[in-house]
Design an enzyme around this catalytic site. Structure first.
Site, PDB file in Angstrom:
ATOM      1  N   CYS A 175      10.071  28.482  44.144  1.00  0.00           N
ATOM      2  CA  CYS A 175       9.973  29.315  42.952  1.00  0.00           C
ATOM      3  C   CYS A 175       9.469  30.681  43.377  1.00  0.00           C
ATOM      4  O   CYS A 175       8.430  30.784  44.023  1.00  0.00           O
ATOM      5  CB  CYS A 175       9.004  28.683  41.943  1.00  0.00           C
ATOM      6  SG  CYS A 175       8.659  29.760  40.548  1.00  0.00           S
ATOM      7  N   ASN A 200      13.978  22.081  48.959  1.00  0.00           N
ATOM      8  CA  ASN A 200      14.247  20.788  49.560  1.00  0.00           C
ATOM      9  C   ASN A 200      14.305  20.916  51.075  1.00  0.00           C
ATOM     10  O   ASN A 200      14.479  22.008  51.612  1.00  0.00           O
ATOM     11  CB  ASN A 200      15.600  20.245  49.077  1.00  0.00           C
ATOM     12  CG  ASN A 200      15.590  19.922  47.612  1.00  0.00           C
ATOM     13  OD1 ASN A 200      16.133  20.664  46.807  1.00  0.00           O
ATOM     14  ND2 ASN A 200      14.953  18.845  47.256  1.00  0.00           N
TER      15      ASN A 200
HETATM   16 MG    MG Z   1      13.439  18.655  43.708  1.00  0.00          MG
END
Ligand code: MG
Length: 311
Positions: free
Chosen positions: A244, A253
């Site tokens: 973010c 990820n």
């Molecule tokens: Mg995730």
């Protein structure tokens, strides 16, 4: 959804177009999204989470998932899946042509309320409504967010995750079940323990998957721990996209190219052509507003890609 059981073959599910993009502020043009999926398929990624059907107010980046899905339906060799948070959006996804749905709920009460404004038990009821509302041949995967750790409540006890799975597994044992390390704070011992306990408690489930984040640098270690424990399906995001922009330190990820590289070095087949993947990854890392992660992209930047498979 079924998983290959061969000890020397795994499936990497590319989730960048969903988990990687969803936090990116500037809208990624639909044609760009479609182009990335086409190239990822050509590089050997046969399962891709191409987006989610959710409120466009909540996640404006995902507002064109139906268009991406339609364009990708014609790609040979691709099994596209889309994430849905409830029955209503699940029906919308099926109406738009989705043949594989990912239903997400959180093990943690606080996280689930923040995410979908329900208790986990209410989300289990919602899952049952979804199953009743869609064609029986629709492939289903369950994503259990915060299966290991919750940003609000901390470490999640194994028992909490297993107990929630009782009612979920009973209603659709053939569903693929993905345990998600939403915060990236799981460690290899925790991953091994939870999968061992889950596989022992639910022998009827043949399809387990891990969704790892790399926030603390343990993404690959956790993938390896799950692999050693018999898991053969792994979520990953090309270029490690995710995180973010407004949360310093948060990452995405585990990177698809890192997972593919590790398994290639181990002699475990993924079906991925790293030579073809790396240029896509470099372009992915340059998406405006995106936060890229992973190591292999940088390590190989100055090297001829032909060195990838050298020992
Ligand atoms: Mg995730």
């Amino acid at each position: 959804m079924s998983i290959p059981l061969s000890p020397d073959r795994v499936t990497i599910v590319e989730v960048g177009p969903r988990d990687g993009y969803q936090g990116i502020g500037p809208f990624i043009p639909t044609e760009t999204k479609i182009g990335f999926v086409q190239r990822l398929v050509a590089a050997g990624l046969s399962r891709i989470e191409i987006g989610s059907f959710v409120s466009p107010k909540a996640l404006p980046q995902m507002r064109d998932t139906a268009e991406v899905l339609t364009a990708c339906a014609r790609l040979p060799g691709l099994r596209a899946q889309v994430l849905v948070p409830n029955e209503r959006w699940g029906r919308e996804a099926v109406a738009a042509g989705a043949g594989a749905l990912v239903f997400v709920l959180s093990v943690s009460e606080t996280h689930n309320r923040n995410n979908v404004r329900r208790s986990p038990a209410e989300s289990v009821d919602e899952y049952h409504r979804l199953l009743a509302a869609i064609p029986p041949e629709t492939a289903i995967r369950l994503d259990l967010a915060t299966a290991f750790d919750c940003p609000f409540a901390g470490r999640v006890p194994l028992k909490t995750t297993l107990t929630l799975l009782d009612r979920l597994v009973a209603s659709r044992p053939e569903a693929e079940i993905c345990l998600c390390d939403t915060t990236g704070r799981a460690d290899p011992a925790h991953v091994a323990d939870l999968f061992a306990a889950a596989r022992e408690r639910f022998p009827q489930v043949s399809a387990w998957a891990l969704h790892a984040h790399d926030t603390y640098g343990l993404g690959l270690a956790n993938v390896h721990a799950a692999y050693r424990g018999g898991v053969r399906v792994f979520d990953a995001s090309f270029a490690g996209l995710g995180g973010c922009p407004f949360a310093p330190g948060a990452t995405g990820n585990v990177a698809t190219e890192d997972v593919a590289w590790m398994f290639a070095r181990m002699g475990v087949a993924t079906g991925i052509d790293l030579d073809r993947l790396l240029p896509i990854v470099r372009d992915g890392a340059a998406i405006p507003g995106g936060l890229a992660g992973g190591r292999v992209r940088k390590a190989l930047h100055a090297q001829p890609v032909a060195c990838v498979a050298a020992t």
